[in-house]
Write a protein that holds these residues in place. Structure first.
Motif, PDB file in Angstrom:
ATOM      1  N   TYR A   1     -20.884  61.392  19.444  1.00  0.00           N
ATOM      2  CA  TYR A   1     -19.773  60.547  19.867  1.00  0.00           C
ATOM      3  C   TYR A   1     -20.278  59.191  20.369  1.00  0.00           C
ATOM      4  CZ  TYR A   1     -17.122  64.829  19.541  1.00  0.00           C
ATOM      5  OH  TYR A   1     -16.539  65.980  19.071  1.00  0.00           O
TER       6      TYR A   1
ATOM      7  N   TRP B   1     -18.214  56.495  22.652  1.00  0.00           N
ATOM      8  CA  TRP B   1     -18.673  56.084  23.980  1.00  0.00           C
ATOM      9  C   TRP B   1     -18.844  54.566  24.053  1.00  0.00           C
ATOM     10  CZ3 TRP B   1     -18.757  58.196  28.625  1.00  0.00           C
ATOM     11  CH2 TRP B   1     -18.613  59.578  28.712  1.00  0.00           C
TER      12      TRP B   1
ATOM     13  N   HIS C   1     -15.436  53.159  24.263  1.00  0.00           N
ATOM     14  CA  HIS C   1     -14.885  53.543  25.567  1.00  0.00           C
ATOM     15  C   HIS C   1     -15.389  52.609  26.666  1.00  0.00           C
ATOM     16  CE1 HIS C   1     -13.296  56.228  28.652  1.00  0.00           C
ATOM     17  NE2 HIS C   1     -14.492  56.334  29.187  1.00  0.00           N
ATOM     18  N   ARG C   2     -16.622  52.174  26.550  1.00  0.00           N
ATOM     19  CA  ARG C   2     -17.212  51.256  27.537  1.00  0.00           C
ATOM     20  C   ARG C   2     -16.945  49.790  27.201  1.00  0.00           C
ATOM     21  NH1 ARG C   2     -17.319  54.788  31.321  1.00  0.00           N
ATOM     22  NH2 ARG C   2     -19.091  56.188  31.380  1.00  0.00           N
TER      23      ARG C   2
ATOM     24  N   LEU D   1     -24.743  53.337  28.327  1.00  0.00           N
ATOM     25  CA  LEU D   1     -23.327  53.702  28.301  1.00  0.00           C
ATOM     26  C   LEU D   1     -22.863  54.427  29.562  1.00  0.00           C
ATOM     27  CD1 LEU D   1     -23.226  54.792  24.571  1.00  0.00           C
ATOM     28  CD2 LEU D   1     -22.127  52.778  25.573  1.00  0.00           C
TER      29      LEU D   1
ATOM     30  N   CYS E   1     -23.629  57.417  30.888  1.00  0.00           N
ATOM     31  CA  CYS E   1     -23.263  58.822  30.692  1.00  0.00           C
ATOM     32  C   CYS E   1     -24.560  59.598  30.507  1.00  0.00           C
ATOM     33  CB  CYS E   1     -22.342  58.985  29.485  1.00  0.00           C
ATOM     34  SG  CYS E   1     -23.068  58.538  27.900  1.00  0.00           S
TER      35      CYS E   1
ATOM     36  N   ASP F   1     -23.628  64.082  26.907  1.00  0.00           N
ATOM     37  CA  ASP F   1     -22.277  63.563  26.680  1.00  0.00           C
ATOM     38  C   ASP F   1     -22.159  62.936  25.297  1.00  0.00           C
ATOM     39  OD1 ASP F   1     -21.290  64.267  29.192  1.00  0.00           O
ATOM     40  OD2 ASP F   1     -21.744  62.312  30.079  1.00  0.00           O
ATOM     41  N   LEU F   2     -23.206  62.260  24.868  1.00  0.00           N
ATOM     42  CA  LEU F   2     -23.164  61.552  23.583  1.00  0.00           C
ATOM     43  C   LEU F   2     -23.033  62.494  22.393  1.00  0.00           C
ATOM     44  CD1 LEU F   2     -25.867  58.812  24.206  1.00  0.00           C
ATOM     45  CD2 LEU F   2     -23.378  58.548  24.255  1.00  0.00           C
TER      46      LEU F   2
ATOM     47  N   PRO G   1     -15.161  60.852  24.735  1.00  0.00           N
ATOM     48  CA  PRO G   1     -14.489  60.259  25.893  1.00  0.00           C
ATOM     49  C   PRO G   1     -13.062  59.803  25.605  1.00  0.00           C
ATOM     50  CG  PRO G   1     -15.934  58.653  24.917  1.00  0.00           C
ATOM     51  CD  PRO G   1     -16.169  59.955  24.173  1.00  0.00           C
TER      52      PRO G   1
END
Length: 101
Positions: free
Chosen positions: A4, A8, A11-12, A52, A54, A58-59, A64
Motif C-alpha cells: 500500500y 500511504w 494519504h500523506r 511516511l 508509519c 503498515d506499508l 490507510p
C-alpha cells in the motif's frame, strides 16, 4: 508483492517526486515499485515508512484509505479507548483481557 505504498504516499499528501527525494531514490524507480514492476526490499520499506510516518508493516498490510478497515477506527481512538478496544477484541477472540488475577 502486494503493498500500500502509493496509498500511504497519497494519504500523506506527497507526490512521487517528494517521497522519492525523502527516501533518496529516483522518482522513476519509486513509480516502478508502486506499480508492482519492481520489488521492494527491507531497506526501502524502512526508509519509506520513516518518510511516511508509519511502520514498514503498515506499508504491506494496512490500506490507510480503507474507511471500513479496523485501523481506520483504531486511529481515531484515544489511548484509553485503544486499551479498551484491545481488551474487547481479546475477549471476542477468546483470549485473556489482561485484567485477570
Amino acid at each position: 508483492m502486494a503493498h500500500y505504498i502509493k496509498e500511504w504516499r497519497k494519504h500523506r499528501g506527497l507526490t512521487q517526486e517528494q517521497l522519492a527525494e525523502r527516501i533518496g531514490m529516483a522518482r522513476s524507480y519509486l513509480a516502478l515499485i508502486e506499480n508492482g514492476k519492481r520489488r521492494y526490499d527491507e531497506p526501502f520499506l524502512e526508509h519509506a515508512a520513516e518518510a511516511l510516518r508509519c511502520s514498514p508493516a503498515d506499508l504491506i498490510m494496512r490500506n490507510p484509505t480503507d474507511p471500513d478497515g479496523l485501523w481506520s477506527v483504531y486511529d481515531t481512538l484515544s489511548a484509553p479507548e485503544r486499551q479498551q478496544a484491545v481488551q474487547l477484541l481479546r475477549v471476542l477472540a477468546g483470549g485473556k483481557t489482561g485484567t485477570e488475577g
